[in-house]
Design a protein around this motif. Structure first.
Motif, PDB file in Angstrom:
ATOM      1  N   THR A 156       0.845  -1.193   0.000  1.00 12.59           N
ATOM      2  CA  THR A 156       0.000   0.000   0.000  1.00 12.59           C
ATOM      3  C   THR A 156       0.878   1.240   0.000  1.00 12.59           C
ATOM      4  O   THR A 156       2.067   1.194   0.318  1.00 12.59           O
ATOM      5  N   ARG A 157       0.252   2.377  -0.351  1.00 12.74           N
ATOM      6  CA  ARG A 157       0.935   3.675  -0.337  1.00 12.74           C
ATOM      7  C   ARG A 157       0.185   4.619   0.597  1.00 12.74           C
ATOM      8  O   ARG A 157      -0.548   5.499   0.144  1.00 12.74           O
TER       9      ARG A 157
ATOM     10  N   ARG B 285     -14.573   1.900 -12.368  1.00 15.22           N
ATOM     11  CA  ARG B 285     -13.174   1.555 -12.600  1.00 15.22           C
ATOM     12  C   ARG B 285     -12.385   1.818 -11.321  1.00 15.22           C
ATOM     13  O   ARG B 285     -12.723   2.714 -10.552  1.00 15.22           O
ATOM     14  N   ARG B 286     -11.336   1.065 -11.116  1.00 16.42           N
ATOM     15  CA  ARG B 286     -10.487   1.262  -9.951  1.00 16.42           C
ATOM     16  C   ARG B 286      -9.752   2.602 -10.021  1.00 16.42           C
ATOM     17  O   ARG B 286      -9.259   2.976 -11.097  1.00 16.42           O
ATOM     18  N   GLN B 287      -9.670   3.293  -8.892  1.00 16.72           N
ATOM     19  CA  GLN B 287      -8.811   4.465  -8.818  1.00 16.72           C
ATOM     20  C   GLN B 287      -7.373   3.982  -8.822  1.00 16.72           C
ATOM     21  O   GLN B 287      -6.943   3.227  -7.954  1.00 16.72           O
ATOM     22  N   GLU B 288      -6.574   4.429  -9.800  1.00 17.18           N
ATOM     23  CA  GLU B 288      -5.213   3.927  -9.962  1.00 17.18           C
ATOM     24  C   GLU B 288      -4.155   4.967  -9.627  1.00 17.18           C
ATOM     25  O   GLU B 288      -2.990   4.613  -9.410  1.00 17.18           O
TER      26      GLU B 288
ATOM     27  N   ARG C 234     -10.721   1.914  -3.523  1.00 21.50           N
ATOM     28  CA  ARG C 234     -11.738   2.758  -4.155  1.00 21.50           C
ATOM     29  C   ARG C 234     -12.010   2.359  -5.598  1.00 21.50           C
ATOM     30  O   ARG C 234     -11.097   2.013  -6.350  1.00 21.50           O
ATOM     31  N   VAL C 235     -13.283   2.441  -5.952  1.00 22.65           N
ATOM     32  CA  VAL C 235     -13.731   2.259  -7.327  1.00 22.65           C
ATOM     33  C   VAL C 235     -14.590   3.471  -7.674  1.00 22.65           C
ATOM     34  O   VAL C 235     -15.463   3.869  -6.894  1.00 22.65           O
TER      35      VAL C 235
ATOM     36  N   GLY D 234      -6.274   4.818   0.276  1.00 21.82           N
ATOM     37  CA  GLY D 234      -7.590   4.713  -0.336  1.00 21.82           C
ATOM     38  C   GLY D 234      -7.609   3.845  -1.573  1.00 21.82           C
ATOM     39  O   GLY D 234      -8.655   3.317  -1.948  1.00 21.82           O
ATOM     40  N   LEU D 235      -6.467   3.706  -2.237  1.00 23.39           N
ATOM     41  CA  LEU D 235      -6.437   2.936  -3.473  1.00 23.39           C
ATOM     42  C   LEU D 235      -6.473   1.434  -3.225  1.00 23.39           C
ATOM     43  O   LEU D 235      -6.639   0.648  -4.152  1.00 23.39           O
ATOM     44  N   GLY D 236      -6.317   1.038  -1.961  1.00 23.51           N
ATOM     45  CA  GLY D 236      -6.312  -0.381  -1.646  1.00 23.51           C
ATOM     46  C   GLY D 236      -4.910  -0.957  -1.743  1.00 23.51           C
ATOM     47  O   GLY D 236      -3.907  -0.247  -1.893  1.00 23.51           O
ATOM     48  N   ARG D 237      -4.827  -2.259  -1.673  1.00 23.34           N
ATOM     49  CA  ARG D 237      -3.555  -2.973  -1.793  1.00 23.34           C
ATOM     50  C   ARG D 237      -3.255  -3.177  -3.271  1.00 23.34           C
ATOM     51  O   ARG D 237      -4.097  -3.679  -4.020  1.00 23.34           O
TER      52      ARG D 237
END
Length: 516
Positions: free
Chosen positions: A251-252, A355-358, A495-496, A262-265
């Protein structure tokens, strides 16, 4: 010296598993409550990946009830290539349990699932020199192994315990490899939070006894100030040039303590060296050297979708249902038409395509013709944690759901000159610079950190609003991003960002997601 960017698969893409066929690499990741299930990726260099589809891409393979909880669903796949065929084994938590699917090509079609009468999660596949297929999995007592018939899914005998790690909690995510005369068992332990770690053991037989590496855990970023945290759940791969690498999740996190992601793993890549017969991965860097690999990038994935194709691109997912259940591309040319099924994003059953937040900094925009319906643009973590901007009968509204609290943060009635009734461009921006203190509601509110008595400690700020006819962004609210993170909400996802409808029908002309 060549360098590459980590994460190699950004955004919510945990539990990576990788295999190689010649000079081509294929990767699978977890998908949890989203469908289609198990995203698949292709690479020629381990550093640059392109989406090629999903292993569980039709209802006959994967069907979730509305009662499925967030962060249940598809866990920790293992992807392998053996005897000219691709094999993928995974766990559907809250559903079918451990299942196995196969394909001649990673692009599919993939078979309907074979159920395996094995408990636990995170199953792995490995074949010995006699052709025996071993399935390892994580159980309450540690890692266990069983012989299976991969052609039928039959379990051949009782499972037996093989190793429980170095003593940290939750030994899981096992992967078994034959390298030379040894069998190496890689597992994760310590939990998937900041204490996450990777440990390895070796034996002369798949069933052990296993000798742990003296350097265990061989990789962990716990109690460090490294920008990448939660490192674990890895899979080893030998590249076509003989070098060794590991894909793993991390994660970041950002912001004030305890920091938030928030972006997940996400999926990271790190080189592996062998010392005294042990594989030792290097700490994960955001800009590591490519080593002996030659970068082979793909064209970037389009930021904008005009919905001109006959089917949705593989970047799109829905919650608990396949997009085709409530989303149509054949009703209005050049539009994605959504038909309401549920009345609120606060409850399962709502039609949502996202879509996934990238990228930590990004902007999402969509042009929607809502007519008399109610439709919008949302950033979602789960039913209890999401922000959205929606159009409803001439009014643009920003809503927030944070745990047990659901509120309308801001709304604006559109007068003459603000666009055609029912047709409007909705927008949300996520920024990591100039992060606002918590409790900020409407844009233009007079606030200061001193007045609020709280610091700007979140990872980012989410700004929601709409665009005017001349393209100006009319922001209605800025909200603290920490409430859409795992550290606040719990769970395993990220997040999506996407489109939804909660009354009637709506037609979306295009959707654009750009990152900085």
């Amino acid at each position: 010296m060549e360098f590459f960017d980590n994460p190699v698969v950004p955004g919510f893409s945990p539990d990576p598993s990788v295999c190689r066929v010649g000079r081509d690499y294929y990767l699978a990741t977890s998908s949890f409550e989203y469908a289609p299930g198990v995203p698949l990726w292709h690479s020629r260099d381990l550093m640059n990946w392109r989406r090629i589809g999903h292993a569980l891409d039709r209802p006959s393979q994967l069907s979730f009830p509305d009662t499925l909880l967030s962060s249940e669903g598809v866990y920790a796949p293992t992807l392998r290539h053996h005897d000219g065929r691709f094999w993928l084994i995974t766990t559907v938590v809250g559903g079918a349990g451990n299942i196995l699917v196969t394909a001649d090509s990673p692009e599919g079609p993939w078979s309907d699932p074979l159920p395996l009468a094995l408990p636990g999660i995170d199953p792995d596949l490995a074949w010995d020199e006699d052709g025996v297929c071993w399935c390892l999995f994580s159980a309450a007592s540690g890692i266990r192994a069983a012989r299976i018939d991969p052609a039928t899914g039959a379990v051949l005998g009782e499972s037996v315990p093989v190793w429980s790690g170095s003593g940290l909690q939750y030994p899981e995510g096992p992967h078994l490899y034959r390298v030379g005369e040894w069998w190496y068992l890689l597992l994760s332990e310590g939990g998937t939070e900041r204490g996450h770690a990777l440990s390895v053991a070796r034996a002369r037989s798949p069933l052990g006894p296993y000798e742990p590496c003296p350097a265990n855990p061989v990789l962990s970023h716990r109690s460090t100030d490294r920008p990448v945290q939660n490192t674990g759940h890895g899979d080893l791969i030998q590249a076509h040039d003989g070098s060794w690498w590991m894909v793993l999740l991390g994660t970041r996190p950002r912001g004030y303590t305890p920091q938030y992601h928030g972006l997940g793993r996400e999926t990271f890549l790190t080189p592996v060296t062998w010392e005294d017969g042990w594989p030792l991965p290097r700490p994960v860097e955001e800009r590591p050297p490519a080593g002996s690999l030659t970068p082979s990038p793909f064209p970037p994935e389009p930021a904008r979708d005009d919905f001109d194709s006959v089917r949705l691109a593989p970047c799109w997912v829905s919650v608990r249902q396949h997009p085709a259940t409530g989303a149509r591309l054949d009703e209005r040319p050049g539009h994605l038409v959504l038909h309401a099924r549920g009345e609120s994003l606060d409850r399962p059953g709502t039609v949502f395509v996202g879509r996934r937040q990238e990228s930590p900094d990004c902007s999402a925009r969509t042009l929607v013709d809502a007519g008399t319906g109610r439709a919008g643009l949302a950033v979602r973590l789960d039913e209890a944690h999401h922000y959205e901007v929606e159009y409803d009968a001439g009014t643009v509204r920003v809503r927030a759901r944070i745990g047990p609290l659901a509120t309308t943060v801001a709304e604006r009635s559109l007068g003459p000159g603000n666009g055609h009734p029912g047709r409007i461009t909705l927008r949300l921006d996520i920024r990591t610079t100039d992060v606002l203190p918590p409790m900020v509601t409407t844009v233009g509110q007079d606030f200061s950190g001193d007045a609020l008595g709280a610091r700007a400690g979140g990872p980012d700020t989410v700004v929601l609003g709409h665009e005017t006819a001349d393209g100006r962004f009319e922001a209605l609210a800025s909200l603290d991003g920490r409430y859409l993170t795992t550290e606040v909400a719990g769970g395993f996802t990220g997040r999506v960002i996407g489109m939804y409808v909660t009354r009637g029908s709506a037609a979306f002309d295009w959707f654009e997601l750009t990152g900085s």
